[in-house]
Design a protein around this motif. Structure first.
Motif: not given
Length: 624
Positions: A196-221
């Motif tokens: 990661i090379r910028s603050p914006e990319q850090a947030r973008d990467a975290a949002e992408r990983i969060g979406m992938l995790l929620r896609s399982t339907g088996q993570v707590k909210r």
């Protein structure tokens, strides 16, 4: 230079993420206990422990664990009727939970990560009280994956499966109180490479990983179920691990502010070098403050404490220099003092203040032989705490002359950070001998459907609007929506109830959180099957939230919400029309809107609105 002016590429910004997400499984990772959270007042008993660091297989002790152990604390644990001997560390752990391993392999597929041939459980030393054992069990399940961001690919280094820590409930006079309801909940940790090379990319990467995790339907909210750690460094600075970023919205600010902190610390180190700065030896300056009006210092002295101070040669004006919003070099010194029990420090860049007079500052400078170019830092507390705290201040001040120290820091709500402990090393990990290895088979699980793919399918297959489809797919009730629609409930009814009706009830202060998935599924099935009119769904859900022990069918009977036939509907409509005969004769169909509400009230939600509307139109037309 403001942080907005930073050229992150020129500074050599390198960052990586560690995303920790609780899994929504039926059982904990190493025992069959449920993963539901409890209220502290539900605890049936408590017990206490004292924890100490142990040596690794090579005879080494981890620096972070060693510093943690220097703070003498008693750890109290709240135990519940759902707590077992494994959680209390009175019984060996059971085998790794199969459901948790399967969900982790699903996540590996979404990250394009390779699952290992054999999973070995390791122990990670943790002596802050958050685990009754003094260590956390963790295992590497997969690695070498990747995600895409707008600024390029971010590689995934590790996908770990581990046990969640106990929940910190309160500080006590003798230490810390923890609750064991959270301990052992399966938790995945996703670590990226430093791509990661910028603050914006850090947030973008975290949002992408969060979406992938929620896609399982088996993570707590919900709050606390996902945490982000951020590793940040710049070319001339140091690697710093920032723990506990609770919100995705904070990640880019955390990275920006850490870059600023390191830039400022490097500037301070350069200036201290030009000033030939040095750090003196701590001295007892209690006599300077005899009879002081300072509440903090006076309180310490009246309790048998003392005051220790250290001269910081060449530090004048730099201890008070801001390095993050509302945080200064003096705050860094204070953070280290607080780790040893002190309330903080005073320093001459901020004095006179806090009841310390100008005369006392002059006497303090004279007592430690400080010149006008020097600063002085002081600590007031009991003698043992004061000695440890002032030594910590000395060590941090000496580091300020040379470098940005590598360390673990804690994220604050303001998007800044504070010192937590040294960076952990390899000495904190060693094999777990009580749990046999696991040989995972990725072919046994299917790749989950991405949330973005669900949105498209909900629109095409269920004819939901784009906004409602996105609400459902990304909402906490997505798994329940999939379940009830699979059981035959109308998708529009299910989506509207889960995303609109529940929101409206929550705004009316209805305890929606008390509604279980079974409550909602049964209520929707009754409405979809025609046993309860849709207009009665609101009252049905209110009744279930008021008494969660009720079954949906029992609530229907209790609230008299069962539907009525067309004959009863017509009888009720006729009564309303006859009561308003003059209005009907004068206005004809113009009276429809007003009478419709009266009819629905007459029927008390027992009839479908379309049926009532049709009958009312017929009755008005006959009389108009």
């Amino acid at each position: 230079m403001s942080d907005a002016d930073y050229d992150y590429e020129d500074l050599g910004l390198v960052a990586g993420l560690e995303i920790h997400q609780q899994l929504d499984t039926a059982s904990k990772l190493f025992c069959p206990c449920p993963t539901d959270l409890r209220e502290p007042e539900e605890a049936g008993r408590t017990f206490t422990r004292y924890l100490h660091p142990t040596k690794s297989e090579l005879g080494e002790i981890d620096d972070a664990a060693l510093e943690e152990s220097m703070v003498d604390r008693e750890f109290e644990y709240l135990s519940y009727d759902t707590t077992c001997l494994v959680e209390e560390d009175d019984e060996p752990p059971h085998r790794v939970d199969r459901e948790a391993m399967d969900v982790t392999m699903e996540i590996a597929q979404l990250l394009d990560a390779s699952v290992v041939d054999q999973v070995h459980v390791m122990r990670k030393i943790v002596v802050d009280g958050s685990n009754t054992t003094g260590f956390q069990r963790t295992m590497r399940v997969a690695g070498e994956g990747a995600i895409e961001t707008d600024e390029g690919q971010v590689r995934i280094e590790d996908l770990m499966l581990e046990e969640e820590s106990a929940q910190r409930v309160a500080e006590t006079d003798s230490g810390v109180r923890f609750s064991l309801d959270r301990l052992g909940i399966p938790l995945v940790e996703i670590g990226t490479k430093p791509d990661i090379r910028s603050p914006e990319q850090a947030r973008d990467a975290a949002e992408r990983i969060g979406m992938l995790l929620r896609s399982t339907g088996q993570v707590k909210r919900g709050l606390g179920t996902i945490r982000q750690d951020v590793n940040v460094s710049i070319a001339e600075g140091a690697r710093v691990e920032i723990k506990g970023v609770q919100s995705l919205d904070d990640i880019d600010d955390i990275v920006r502010n850490e870059v600023r902190r390191q830039v400022e610390l490097l500037d301070i180190a350069e200036e201290l070098g030009e000033r030939d700065a040095a750090v003196g030896d701590p001295q007892d300056v209690t006599e300077v403050f005899e009879g002081t009006d300072s509440g903090v210092i006076g309180g310490a002295l009246s309790s048998g404490g003392n005051v220790m101070a250290v001269r910081l040669d060449g530090f004048d004006g730099l201890v008070g220099r801001e390095i993050q919003p509302d945080r200064r070099l003096g705050t860094e010194l204070s953070d280290h003092a607080k780790r040893h029990g002190a309330g903080g420090i005073f320093h001459t860049d901020e004095l006179p203040a806090y009841g310390v007079t100008e005369a006392e500052v002059a006497d303090l400078r004279e007592a430690v032989d400080a010149g006008p170019e020097d600063a002085v830092a002081l600590v007031a507390d009991d003698p043992e705490t004061t000695a440890l705290a002032i030594e910590a201040v000395v060590e941090r001040a000496e580091a300020a002359m040379d470098e940005v120290p590598e360390e673990t820091r804690d994220a604050t709500e303001e998007g800044t950070t504070r010192y937590l402990r040294p960076l952990p090393g390899a000495a904190r990990m060693y094999p777990e001998t009580d749990v046999p290895p696991v040989e995972p088979d990725p072919s046994e699980v299917d790749r989950p459907e991405l949330l973005t793919e669900k949105v498209e399918r909900y629109q095409a297959e269920y004819d939901l609007g784009s906004g409602l489809a996105e609400q459902v797919a990304y909402g906490e009730y997505m798994p329940l929506f999939e379940r009830v629609v699979g059981e035959g409930v109308d998708p529009t009814l299910a989506a509207g109830t889960l995303e609109s009706t529940l929101t409206e009830l929550r705004r009316d202060d209805v305890a929606v959180s008390r509604l279980t998935d079974d409550h909602l599924a049964d209520a929707l099935a009754l409405v979809d099957g025609g046993e309860v009119p849709q207009e009665g769904l609101d009252d049905l859900l209110r009744a279930l939230a008021a008494d969660p022990d009720l079954a949906a069918e029992a609530a229907v009977e209790q609230e008299d919400l069962g539907g009525v036939g067309e004959d009863e509907v017509r009888e009720a409509v006729v009564r309303v029309v006859e009561r308003n005969a003059e209005q009907v004769e004068a206005e004809g169909m113009g009276a429809f809107s007003g009478l419709m509400g009266e009819c629905m009230g007459e029927l008390r939600g027992k009839a479908d609105g379309d049926t009532v509307s049709s009958v009312l139109r017929e009755e008005i037309q006959e009389r108009a």
